[in-house]
Design a protein around this motif. Structure first.
Motif, PDB file in Angstrom:
ATOM      1  N   VAL A  48       0.856  -1.177   0.000  1.00  0.00           N
ATOM      2  CA  VAL A  48       0.000   0.000   0.000  1.00  0.00           C
ATOM      3  C   VAL A  48       0.897   1.234   0.000  1.00  0.00           C
ATOM      4  CG1 VAL A  48      -1.784   1.222   1.303  1.00  0.00           C
ATOM      5  CG2 VAL A  48      -1.774  -1.264   1.254  1.00  0.00           C
ATOM      6  N   ASP A  49       0.451   2.273  -0.705  1.00  0.00           N
ATOM      7  CA  ASP A  49       1.178   3.532  -0.758  1.00  0.00           C
ATOM      8  C   ASP A  49       1.328   4.091   0.661  1.00  0.00           C
ATOM      9  OD1 ASP A  49       2.415   5.751  -1.849  1.00  0.00           O
ATOM     10  OD2 ASP A  49       0.512   6.835  -2.096  1.00  0.00           O
ATOM     11  N   GLU A  51       1.596   7.107   1.856  1.00  0.00           N
ATOM     12  CA  GLU A  51       0.733   8.262   2.133  1.00  0.00           C
ATOM     13  C   GLU A  51      -0.701   7.819   2.417  1.00  0.00           C
ATOM     14  OE1 GLU A  51       0.970  11.148  -0.926  1.00  0.00           O
ATOM     15  OE2 GLU A  51       3.166  11.129  -0.956  1.00  0.00           O
ATOM     16  N   LEU A  52      -1.179   6.871   1.641  1.00  0.00           N
ATOM     17  CA  LEU A  52      -2.522   6.361   1.851  1.00  0.00           C
ATOM     18  C   LEU A  52      -2.610   5.623   3.186  1.00  0.00           C
ATOM     19  CD1 LEU A  52      -5.369   5.851   0.761  1.00  0.00           C
ATOM     20  CD2 LEU A  52      -4.477   3.797  -0.339  1.00  0.00           C
ATOM     21  N   GLU A  53      -1.563   4.911   3.527  1.00  0.00           N
ATOM     22  CA  GLU A  53      -1.548   4.195   4.794  1.00  0.00           C
ATOM     23  C   GLU A  53      -1.592   5.166   5.977  1.00  0.00           C
ATOM     24  OE1 GLU A  53       1.003   0.574   6.823  1.00  0.00           O
ATOM     25  OE2 GLU A  53       1.588   1.375   4.880  1.00  0.00           O
ATOM     26  N   LYS A  54      -0.898   6.307   5.865  1.00  0.00           N
ATOM     27  CA  LYS A  54      -0.932   7.321   6.922  1.00  0.00           C
ATOM     28  C   LYS A  54      -2.331   7.898   7.071  1.00  0.00           C
ATOM     29  CE  LYS A  54       3.843   8.811   6.522  1.00  0.00           C
ATOM     30  NZ  LYS A  54       4.734   9.901   6.096  1.00  0.00           N
ATOM     31  N   LYS A  55      -3.005   8.169   5.926  1.00  0.00           N
ATOM     32  CA  LYS A  55      -4.363   8.705   5.972  1.00  0.00           C
ATOM     33  C   LYS A  55      -5.311   7.719   6.655  1.00  0.00           C
ATOM     34  CE  LYS A  55      -4.571  11.717   1.943  1.00  0.00           C
ATOM     35  NZ  LYS A  55      -5.205  11.892   0.631  1.00  0.00           N
ATOM     36  N   LEU A  56      -5.145   6.451   6.338  1.00  0.00           N
ATOM     37  CA  LEU A  56      -6.017   5.443   6.920  1.00  0.00           C
ATOM     38  C   LEU A  56      -5.790   5.304   8.420  1.00  0.00           C
ATOM     39  CD1 LEU A  56      -5.857   2.666   4.191  1.00  0.00           C
ATOM     40  CD2 LEU A  56      -7.766   4.175   4.707  1.00  0.00           C
ATOM     41  N   LYS A  57      -4.545   5.434   8.858  1.00  0.00           N
ATOM     42  CA  LYS A  57      -4.259   5.323  10.284  1.00  0.00           C
ATOM     43  C   LYS A  57      -4.729   6.558  11.048  1.00  0.00           C
ATOM     44  CE  LYS A  57      -0.626   1.958  10.149  1.00  0.00           C
ATOM     45  NZ  LYS A  57       0.653   1.527  10.640  1.00  0.00           N
ATOM     46  N   ASN A  59      -7.411   8.286  10.371  1.00  0.00           N
ATOM     47  CA  ASN A  59      -8.868   8.208  10.435  1.00  0.00           C
ATOM     48  C   ASN A  59      -9.254   7.039  11.340  1.00  0.00           C
ATOM     49  OD1 ASN A  59     -11.520   8.566   9.969  1.00  0.00           O
ATOM     50  ND2 ASN A  59     -11.488   7.955   7.828  1.00  0.00           N
TER      51      ASN A  59
END
Length: 106
Positions: A48-49, A51-57, A59
């Motif tokens: 997983v990208d 940046e996307l993983e940071k956004k998901l964590k 939220n």
């Protein structure tokens, strides 16, 4: 290569006529299914990208937090409204006046 008598005998043979195509279908199908099922396991290995993983964590919405939000709500004044069908106008169906909506958007 073969005499006509041998060819006639091969055409009448039910094993060659029905069995060999069935066997080819079963064996070929197993190889095809193996390829399609391998896609499932290859998709798990994809990274997983970051940046996307940071956004998901960031939220952090859980089922428990959502339950706490609506736990004390009262549903006594709740009204069941049917959604529009594709050929129906959603504003007319839900009792809203389309002229008022047009003036609000302009």
């Amino acid at each position: 290569m073969f005499t006509p008598a041998v060819m006639r005998a091969l055409r009448k043979n039910k094993t060659l006529r029905y069995g060999v195509p069935m066997l080819l279908l079963v064996v070929g199908g197993s190889f095809g299914l193996r390829e399609f099922s391998q896609i499932r396991y290859d998709a798990v290995k994809i990274k997983v990208d970051p940046e996307l993983e940071k956004k998901l964590k960031m939220n952090k919405i859980s089922l428990e937090s959502e339950y706490e939000k609506i736990k004390d709500s009262t549903f006594e004044d709740w009204k069941n409204i049917r959604g529009p069908r594709p050929w129906e106008d959603p504003d007319l169906l839900q009792g809203r006046n389309p002229e008022i909506l047009k003036t609000k958007t302009t």
